[in-house]
Design a protein around this motif. Structure first.
Motif, mmCIF file in Angstrom:
data_model
loop_
_atom_site.group_PDB
_atom_site.id
_atom_site.type_symbol
_atom_site.label_atom_id
_atom_site.label_comp_id
_atom_site.label_asym_id
_atom_site.label_seq_id
_atom_site.Cartn_x
_atom_site.Cartn_y
_atom_site.Cartn_z
ATOM 1 N N ILE A 22 0.833 -1.205 0.000
ATOM 2 C CA ILE A 22 0.000 0.000 0.000
ATOM 3 C C ILE A 22 0.866 1.253 0.000
ATOM 4 C CG2 ILE A 22 -1.635 1.356 1.370
ATOM 5 C CD1 ILE A 22 -2.807 -1.340 2.343
ATOM 6 N N ALA A 23 1.877 1.277 0.875
ATOM 7 C CA ALA A 23 2.747 2.451 0.968
ATOM 8 C C ALA A 23 3.511 2.682 -0.325
ATOM 9 C CB ALA A 23 3.719 2.282 2.132
ATOM 10 N N ALA A 24 3.970 1.601 -0.940
ATOM 11 C CA ALA A 24 4.719 1.721 -2.194
ATOM 12 C C ALA A 24 3.814 2.237 -3.311
ATOM 13 C CB ALA A 24 5.322 0.367 -2.571
ATOM 14 N N ALA A 25 2.611 1.691 -3.408
ATOM 15 C CA ALA A 25 1.674 2.144 -4.443
ATOM 16 C C ALA A 25 1.309 3.608 -4.239
ATOM 17 C CB ALA A 25 0.421 1.268 -4.434
ATOM 18 N N ARG A 26 1.140 4.014 -3.004
ATOM 19 C CA ARG A 26 0.829 5.411 -2.716
ATOM 20 C C ARG A 26 1.980 6.332 -3.113
ATOM 21 N NH1 ARG A 26 -2.120 5.395 3.225
ATOM 22 N NH2 ARG A 26 -4.262 5.546 2.453
#
Length: 279
Positions: A22-26
Motif C-alpha cells: 500500500i505504501a509503495a503504491a501510494r
C-alpha cells in the motif's frame, strides 16, 4: 521511508507486506499525480510503445519504499527490469504507471501497481484517492484512512476489453471479434481502458468483467496486482479458454460473477474460427 513492524508469524508477516504494498503504491501515485499536466519526456520502447519520465520517477519512488522495508527482496519493475539477488525467494512486481498512453494524452484513467509474487498486492488510483489492496485472502479499498471490503457486481454490464497489440491469441481469439459479436452487444456494453485500473474496477463492482489476450499474465507487472485483487474479492478468473490463469495460461477473463463469466466464455467460443481444412 516507512517504519513497519517486523513480525515472525505468518499472519503478521502477511499484514506487514500488505502495508508495504500500500505504501509503495501510494508513493508511486503521489509522483504520478504531481507530474500530471507537465511537459513529459518520452522514451521509445518500439512498436508504438513508450515510457515517460513520470513512469521512471514513480518507479524510483516505489522502489525506495520497498527497499527501505524489504532490503533483501528482489524487484521487477516495468522500466528498470529485475533488481536484487537472482536467487531471492521473494520478488515484487511493479508497474509504476499502468496507462501511460492515457496519462500522456492528459487522461486520468491510470493505475499504479505493486504486487508481491504469490502474496499481497495494491493498486492505487492517483486521481481517485483510493488504494485497492489484498493481503492474499481478502480484498479491500482504503480511502481517507478507512478500509472497506470490495464487492464485485455485474450490475453495470460494462466490460473492459484490452485491444492493445500484439495479438498472440489470433486467430483463435481476437478481442475485436468478441465485442463485435451480436450476443455481446445484446447483453453487455464494451469499454476500452487497457489498464490495470479496469481489473481493479471489476473487483470493486464498477465493471462487470475484463477480457485480455496474452500469456503469463500472473507473472506480468501489468496484471499481477489486478488478478490478485479480483481473486481475493471473489471474482471468477480464468483464461479465455476457461482454464486456470498461470504462467502457461492463455489470456484472461475476470468477471464479477459466474453468470457473466459463463456468458463471455460462450461468446468467445462462438467467435473462434473453424478447426480443420476449409474450402
Amino acid at each position: 521511508m516507512i517504519n513497519l513492524p517486523v513480525s515472525h508469524d505468518e499472519t503478521g508477516a502477511r499484514h506487514d507486506d500488505t502495508e508495504v504494498a500500500i505504501a509503495a503504491a501510494r508513493a508511486g501515485a503521489e509522483t504520478v499525480r504531481a507530474r500530471y499536466g507537465r511537459r513529459l519526456t518520452r522514451f521509445d520502447k518500439g512498436g508504438g510503445d513508450f515510457a515517460t519520465d513520470a513512469d521512471v520517477a514513480a518507479e524510483e519512488a516505489i522502489l525506495g519504499v520497498i527497499r527501505a522495508a524489504r532490503p533483501h527482496d528482489a524487484i521487477c519493475g516495468e522500466e528498470g527490469g529485475r533488481r536484487g539477488a537472482a536467487d531471492a525467494a521473494r520478488q515484487w512486481l511493479v508497474d509504476p504507471l499502468c496507462g501511460t498512453l492515457n496519462y500522456a494524452a492528459g487522461t486520468m484513467a491510470v493505475a499504479v501497481n505493486v504486487a508481491l509474487r504469490g502474496g499481497p498486492a495494491a493498486v492505487a488510483d492517483p486521481f481517485g484517492g483510493e488504494v485497492l489492496f489484498t493481503d492474499g485472502e481478502t480484498a479491500r479499498v482504503r480511502r481517507d484512512g478507512h478500509d472497506t471490503p470490495l464487492a464485485p457486481s455485474a450490475a453495470t454490464r460494462l466490460v473492459d476489453v484490452n485491444l492493445d497489440p500484439p495479438f498472440p491469441g489470433a486467430p483463435a481469439f481476437r478481442a475485436v471479434d468478441l465485442i463485435a459479436h451480436p450476443g455481446f452487444v445484446r447483453r453487455l456494453r464494451p469499454r476500452v481502458l487497457s489498464t490495470t485500473l479496469a481489473l481493479a474496477w471489476v473487483a470493486a463492482g464498477k465493471r462487470a468483467a475484463y477480457v485480455s489476450d496474452g500469456t503469463g499474465l500472473t507473472e506480468s507487472v501489468h496484471f499481477a496486482a489486478g488478478i490478485a485483487l479480483c481473486r481475493a474479492a471473489g471474482c471468477v478468473v480464468t483464461g479465455v479458454d476457461g482454464e486456470p490463469v498461470g504462467p502457461a495460461g492463455r489470456g484472461l477473463v475476470a468477471a464479477a460473477d459466474a453468470g457473466t463469466h459463463a456468458l463471455l466464455l460462450s461468446l468467445i467460443r462462438e467467435g473462434r474460427p473453424p478447426v480443420g481444412p476449409t474450402g
